[in-house]
Design an enzyme around this catalytic site. Structure first.
Site, PDB file in Angstrom:
ATOM      1  N   GLU A 126       2.796   2.534  -5.975  1.00 36.65           N
ATOM      2  CA  GLU A 126       3.925   2.199  -6.845  1.00 36.65           C
ATOM      3  C   GLU A 126       5.032   1.589  -6.010  1.00 36.65           C
ATOM      4  O   GLU A 126       5.264   1.998  -4.863  1.00 36.65           O
ATOM      5  CB  GLU A 126       4.466   3.445  -7.564  1.00 36.65           C
ATOM      6  CG  GLU A 126       3.448   4.228  -8.358  1.00 36.65           C
ATOM      7  CD  GLU A 126       2.821   5.361  -7.555  1.00 36.65           C
ATOM      8  OE1 GLU A 126       3.346   5.698  -6.461  1.00 36.65           O
ATOM      9  OE2 GLU A 126       1.793   5.890  -8.003  1.00 36.65           O
ATOM     10  N   HIS A 148       4.124  11.047  -2.211  1.00 36.82           N
ATOM     11  CA  HIS A 148       5.264  10.197  -2.546  1.00 36.82           C
ATOM     12  C   HIS A 148       6.227  10.079  -1.366  1.00 36.82           C
ATOM     13  O   HIS A 148       6.330  10.986  -0.547  1.00 36.82           O
ATOM     14  CB  HIS A 148       6.042  10.803  -3.724  1.00 36.82           C
ATOM     15  CG  HIS A 148       5.522  10.397  -5.067  1.00 36.82           C
ATOM     16  ND1 HIS A 148       6.291   9.770  -6.009  1.00 36.82           N
ATOM     17  CD2 HIS A 148       4.290  10.542  -5.624  1.00 36.82           C
ATOM     18  CE1 HIS A 148       5.575   9.548  -7.096  1.00 36.82           C
ATOM     19  NE2 HIS A 148       4.353  10.007  -6.887  1.00 36.82           N
TER      20      HIS A 148
END
Length: 333
Positions: free
Chosen positions: A111, A42
């Site tokens: 994402e 991330h």
């Protein structure tokens, strides 16, 4: 009736822990008997409350030195937006060379939360899938060790060659959440990663070329000796579990995820996430994945009690899960 071997893995949660903690946790997971681990890749955590997001490739270098048996993969890397696939190819090749035979590259379409940061925009899912497919093609070409030039629809590579390569290229395991992505994982990948015990997803993966390939399913849990405390902690740190799946790919900021979780109650999270010290709850949740067709179940322990959780699993779960058969199901609630 034939017995089904199930491997149990451990989630290294970059959203919750700094890099040094993740390295220590990987070693502890190996010592406690977990067969594999996936580490999240991330740029941002899901919520500000989770509070961390170390650079995964630095962390993997530490894990390579701290472990000797644990199979480790990224869970998952997006090789098609904030980092060019040619760079991911080099990073993964180096990691695989440092962890011979025990690293795989988990990939997905990404994402908005992590991939918007360079201002490239966030296209519709069809374009994201196109980009992922082209990225996998580039990565595999570069892993051959030859000079590569590529001018595709989405990426350009000019006279690139990776010199530091492992003896054999790592597996590419593809994340999927819908029928089209399951087909893509089957045709382009060496295995499947999913976050729900979706029987139809696994069936579609196997029907379109995934038969015999590993299927990884991720399960959130929150172990604590006090069940109510575990439920509160799961809600505080992982209330996002109660949000609709589409939001995970579309919301751009941790603050928006944080705001969205205000609509999710402790009771909702407790229904979704096994909380507390009852092994039957944990086993029932795992069995949903096993019955759906997953042969590798990845456990994400929420919160700081990582070593107590590992002790609990080594004591209460491993002896009962190593050979799971329909005759040996967890007791009904």
């Amino acid at each position: 009736m034939q017995k089904q071997l199930v491997q149990l893995g451990y989630k290294l949660t970059s959203e919750e822990f700094p890099g040094t903690d993740l390295v220590r946790q990987a070693r502890a997971a190996e010592e406690h008997g977990f067969a594999f681990a996936l580490v999240s890749d991330h740029y941002h955590p899901w919520t500000d409350r989770q509070g961390q997001s170390p650079f995964v490739w630095t962390v993997l270098g530490g894990i390579a030195q701290a472990t000797s048996k644990l199979l480790v993969g990224t869970g998952v890397t997006c090789p098609s937006f904030r980092i060019h696939p040619a760079i991911i190819a080099q990073a993964a090749a180096t990691t695989a060379a440092m962890m011979p035979g025990r690293f795989f590259l988990g990939v997905g379409t990404g994402e908005n939360l992590n991939e918007h940061i360079l201002g490239q925009g966030w296209p519709e899912i069809k374009i994201r899938q196109e980009k992922l497919a082209e990225a996998i093609e580039i990565i595999r070409l570069l892993w051959k060790g030859e000079q590569v030039s590529h001018r595709g629809k989405h990426f350009v590579v000019e006279n690139a060659r990776i010199y530091s390569l492992p003896e054999s290229p790592p597996a590419v395991i593809v994340a999927a959440a819908g029928p089209k992505s399951a087909e893509m994982a089957a045709s382009l990948g060496d295995g499947l990663i999913a976050t729900e015990p979706d029987r139809k997803l696994v069936a579609r993966f196997k029907q379109h070329g995934g038969e015999g390939k590993p299927c990884y399913g991720e399960l959130h849990v929150c172990f604590d000796e006090n069940e109510q405390k575990a439920q509160q902690l799961a809600h505080e740190l992982w209330g996002v579990a109660g949000l609709p799946g589409q939001l995970f790919s579309e919301l751009p900021l941790p603050a928006l995820f944080e705001k969205s979780t205000e609509l999710v109650s402790v009771e909702q999270v407790a229904k979704l996430i096994p909380c507390g010290p009852d092994p039957e709850k944990h086993l029932r949740a795992m069995h949903e994945y096993i019955e759906a067709g997953f042969d590798r179940v990845l456990i994400h322990q929420i919160g700081p009690n990582q070593v107590p959780f590992m002790d609990f699993y080594a004591r209460e779960i491993f002896p009962r899960l190593s050979l799971f058969t329909p005759e040996h199901r967890p007791k009904a609630a």
